[in-house]
Motif scaffolding. Structure first.
Motif, PDB file in Angstrom:
ATOM      1  N   THR A   1       0.824  -1.221   0.000  1.00  0.00           N
ATOM      2  CA  THR A   1       0.000   0.000   0.000  1.00  0.00           C
ATOM      3  C   THR A   1       0.857   1.269   0.000  1.00  0.00           C
ATOM      4  OG1 THR A   1      -0.113  -0.084   2.412  1.00  0.00           O
ATOM      5  CG2 THR A   1      -1.929  -1.122   1.204  1.00  0.00           C
ATOM      6  N   THR A   2       2.192   1.083   0.106  1.00  0.00           N
ATOM      7  CA  THR A   2       3.100   2.238   0.119  1.00  0.00           C
ATOM      8  C   THR A   2       4.262   1.962  -0.827  1.00  0.00           C
ATOM      9  OG1 THR A   2       2.544   2.573   2.454  1.00  0.00           O
ATOM     10  CG2 THR A   2       4.434   3.791   1.628  1.00  0.00           C
ATOM     11  N   MET A   3       4.707   3.003  -1.513  1.00  0.00           N
ATOM     12  CA  MET A   3       5.870   2.900  -2.392  1.00  0.00           C
ATOM     13  C   MET A   3       6.923   3.924  -1.966  1.00  0.00           C
ATOM     14  SD  MET A   3       5.813   0.811  -5.147  1.00  0.00           S
ATOM     15  CE  MET A   3       4.618  -0.328  -5.851  1.00  0.00           C
ATOM     16  N   SER A   4       8.177   3.568  -2.192  1.00  0.00           N
ATOM     17  CA  SER A   4       9.274   4.525  -1.987  1.00  0.00           C
ATOM     18  C   SER A   4       9.736   5.039  -3.334  1.00  0.00           C
ATOM     19  CB  SER A   4      10.469   3.853  -1.297  1.00  0.00           C
ATOM     20  OG  SER A   4      10.177   3.580   0.042  1.00  0.00           O
ATOM     21  N   LEU A   5      10.039   6.341  -3.369  1.00  0.00           N
ATOM     22  CA  LEU A   5      10.683   6.921  -4.541  1.00  0.00           C
ATOM     23  C   LEU A   5      12.173   6.833  -4.298  1.00  0.00           C
ATOM     24  CD1 LEU A   5       8.512  10.102  -4.830  1.00  0.00           C
ATOM     25  CD2 LEU A   5       9.005   8.646  -6.766  1.00  0.00           C
ATOM     26  N   SER A   6      12.899   6.248  -5.235  1.00  0.00           N
ATOM     27  CA  SER A   6      14.339   6.135  -5.001  1.00  0.00           C
ATOM     28  C   SER A   6      15.001   7.459  -5.344  1.00  0.00           C
ATOM     29  CB  SER A   6      14.946   5.015  -5.836  1.00  0.00           C
ATOM     30  OG  SER A   6      15.396   5.537  -7.059  1.00  0.00           O
TER      31      SER A   6
END
Length: 582
Positions: A93-98
């Motif tokens: 449900t959550t994504m990280s932006l690299s």
């Protein structure tokens, strides 16, 4: 798991570290088993035919090595709102932006609470070893940390940088309390929407609590250097705020103003003290210990692309120890620094076998591959965590609890030794960050060394390189290296011409020098950009959704990174062509 710890027990953390590193192979098998059991229902693993197997042999037989590009179709489905078990058993449900540094646009990687737990494990381990050498007793941390906003993708997935996802986790504040180093700045400043206003307030909070500050930190060394470069510009305004007890009108965010008004009281005595200390410094040398007399050390990631900032950090820090923090990426953590007294240039990271499953692709076979290593990589079979050899270089492959399986991180590391049976590794370079035109192969480190060698001429003029990057110009034959410099003042034509030649001669790679001699590679070009150009690149990165605490200057700007190339080229004030091989 770790949120429940009420009192931080250094001995217990160190004992746990000894336990897992003594039996790294078994712990690795357990870690893989746990990850695969938790995610057995993931569509990705089911499609590969793993069918609930959890042993390393089956895993390697059924699951291929992948890059981010291979996983993009799955990641895009999640971003678009597919909440089924795509990559993990429990939906993401959550994504990280690299903080992606070469492609010009951030990439998304899955994030979950299991990754937060590994963050705390790494954080607690390094803190235990750090605190043994440099005890922090109830003091505060002046932390230049900035949490950019999390936002919802069109499919309803929460997204933010990895650092934001950590800072905004409810367990983060608690973790800070258990390790006795609360930040000087209130949450409103850390979570403020405007980076420049937050930075100004971080500095102000540090000065207000100057006697209590025991460490200065940020995610990356760049943020600390940037903060004190800013201090040089705004110190008199900060003194006025402290003297009058009124916050500068350029801070306009209501929540930040309200939080700061609770801290700020008129203190002419403190204002005068800071003013006299600043006036007494020679070219800002030793600024940090002068402002904060009880600081024990400066802390942040200082290796890899952060190494070029060490010289300036040492200038500001005077005699203070510089402690590099841990080794990880948006895709997850890898190793921890358990030897805090070692200078950053020599730092190694011990891989923690319980936070992910790690494989290492040997790079020995690739020598002499003239830069085209794609087919040879297939030859080099990955080896396990405990099978690596001292002195060899490897590309890291990660399997983490958040849906990345046999994922090629793109980092090249060198094995320097072992702590018990866990390898101690040193970051060498990004595997794709090579300056190459012909048979030349120059890494980010080679570029750094060339810039440092050439900038010695500037140092004689009391000038320095503020920041730099590079580009391969193939617009005309033969192609040539272009190095962009932003410098701290005016230098003569003679000096800059000398710097250009100096850089050209400092690339000692045999493929480069031989190609230059026969003009298969053209003369190196130094392009000088106006002051503030790298600030514009930072602003561009922030506009794309990056957090300033995660920002890395791209050391090599590829042809697809059109906006950054445009910023650089629009700000060129002078250019010089090397005559070193004429």
């Amino acid at each position: 798991m770790l949120e429940k710890v009420e009192e931080f027990n250094i001995e217990r953390v160190m004992e746990e570290f000894e336990r897992v590193t003594k039996d790294a192979e078994r712990i690795q098998k357990e870690t893989l088993k746990r990850i695969l059991e938790d995610n057995a229902s993931a569509e990705y693993l089911l499609n590969l035919g793993l069918n609930g197997r959890t042993d390393p042999e089956s895993f390697k037989a059924f699951v291929p090595l992948v890059t981010h590009k291979d996983l993009e179709p799955y990641i895009n489905r999640i971003l678009d709102g597919d909440f089924s078990s795509v990559l993990t058993g429990k939906p993401i449900t959550t994504m990280s932006l690299s903080s992606g540094t070469t492609q010009g646009k951030p990439k998304y990687v899955p994030w979950n609470d299991k990754l937060f737990d590994t963050t705390l494990q790494i954080y607690h381990t390094s803190f235990a070893f750090r605190n043994r050498e440099f005890p922090i007793n109830g003091g505060k941390a002046l932390g230049f940390i900035y949490s950019s906003k999390q936002f919802k993708t069109k499919g309803g997935v929460l997204a933010g940088t990895a650092t934001t996802n950590v800072f905004r986790n409810p367990g983060f504040r608690h973790a800070m309390k258990t390790t006795q180093s609360p930040f000087c700045s209130p949450d409103e400043v850390i979570f403020g929407p405007d980076f420049h206003q937050s930075l100004y307030c971080h500095l102000l909070c540090g000065l207000i609590f100057r006697e209590e500050v025991q460490l200065v930190s940020s995610t990356f060394a760049h943020s600390i250097v940037y903060a004190f470069r800013t201090f040089e510009q705004v110190w008199e305004e900060l003194c006025v705020d402290i003297k009058e007890g009124v916050l500068n009108s350029k801070v306009t965010v209501p929540s930040v103003r309200a939080a700061m008004s609770k801290l700020l009281k008129p203190d002419p005595e403190l204002a005068n003290l800071i003013h006299s200390k600043c006036m007494g410094l020679s070219n800002w040398y030793g600024l940090i210990p002068e402002l904060f007399p009880n600081v024990k050390y400066v802390h942040g990631i200082m290796t890899g692309s952060m190494e070029p900032y060490l010289k300036k950090l040492r200038h500001y820090g005077g005699e203070l120890p510089l402690l590099t923090s841990d080794y990880g990426s948006s895709e997850g953590w890898i190793g921890t620094n358990v030897k805090p007294t070692v200078p950053p240039e020599l730092a190694t990271y011990t891989v923690l076998p319980q936070i992910g499953y790690f494989e290492f692709i040997p790079l020995r076979e690739l020598e002499g591959a003239k830069g085209d290593s794609s087919f040879l990589c297939m030859e080099a079979k990955p080896v396990g965590l405990t099978e690596v050899k001292i002195g060899e270089e490897y590309e890291i492959v990660v399997t983490n609890p958040a849906g990345l399986y046999r994922y090629r991180l793109g980092d090249v590391v060198k094995v320097m030794g072992f702590h018990n049976s866990a390898p101690e590794i040193k970051f060498v370079r990004r595997s794709n960050l090579l300056l190459t035109i012909n048979i030349d192969k120059n890494t980010e480190k080679d570029l750094q060394l060339a810039v440092e060698a050439a900038s010695e001429l500037l140092a004689e003029e009391k000038l320095e390189v503020v920041d730099y990057t590079s580009h391969i110009d193939l617009s005309k034959e033969p192609g040539h290296y272009v190095i962009f410099w932003e410098i701290s003042g005016e230098a003569s034509e003679e000096v800059l011409g000398g710097c250009c030649n100096g850089m050209d001669k400092s690339f000692v790679d045999a493929g480069y020098t031989s190609s230059r001699k026969v003009n298969c590679i053209g003369a190196l070009e130094l392009r000088l950009v106006r002051r503030g150009t790298f600030q514009k690149i930072l602003e561009h990165s922030l506009a794309l959704g990056a957090a300033v605490s995660q920002f890395k200057t791209p050391r090599c700007v590829g042809p697809t990174n059109t906006k950054v190339l445009q910023i650089l080229n629009e700000n060129v004030v002078k250019s010089y062509l090397s005559t070193a091989f004429n």
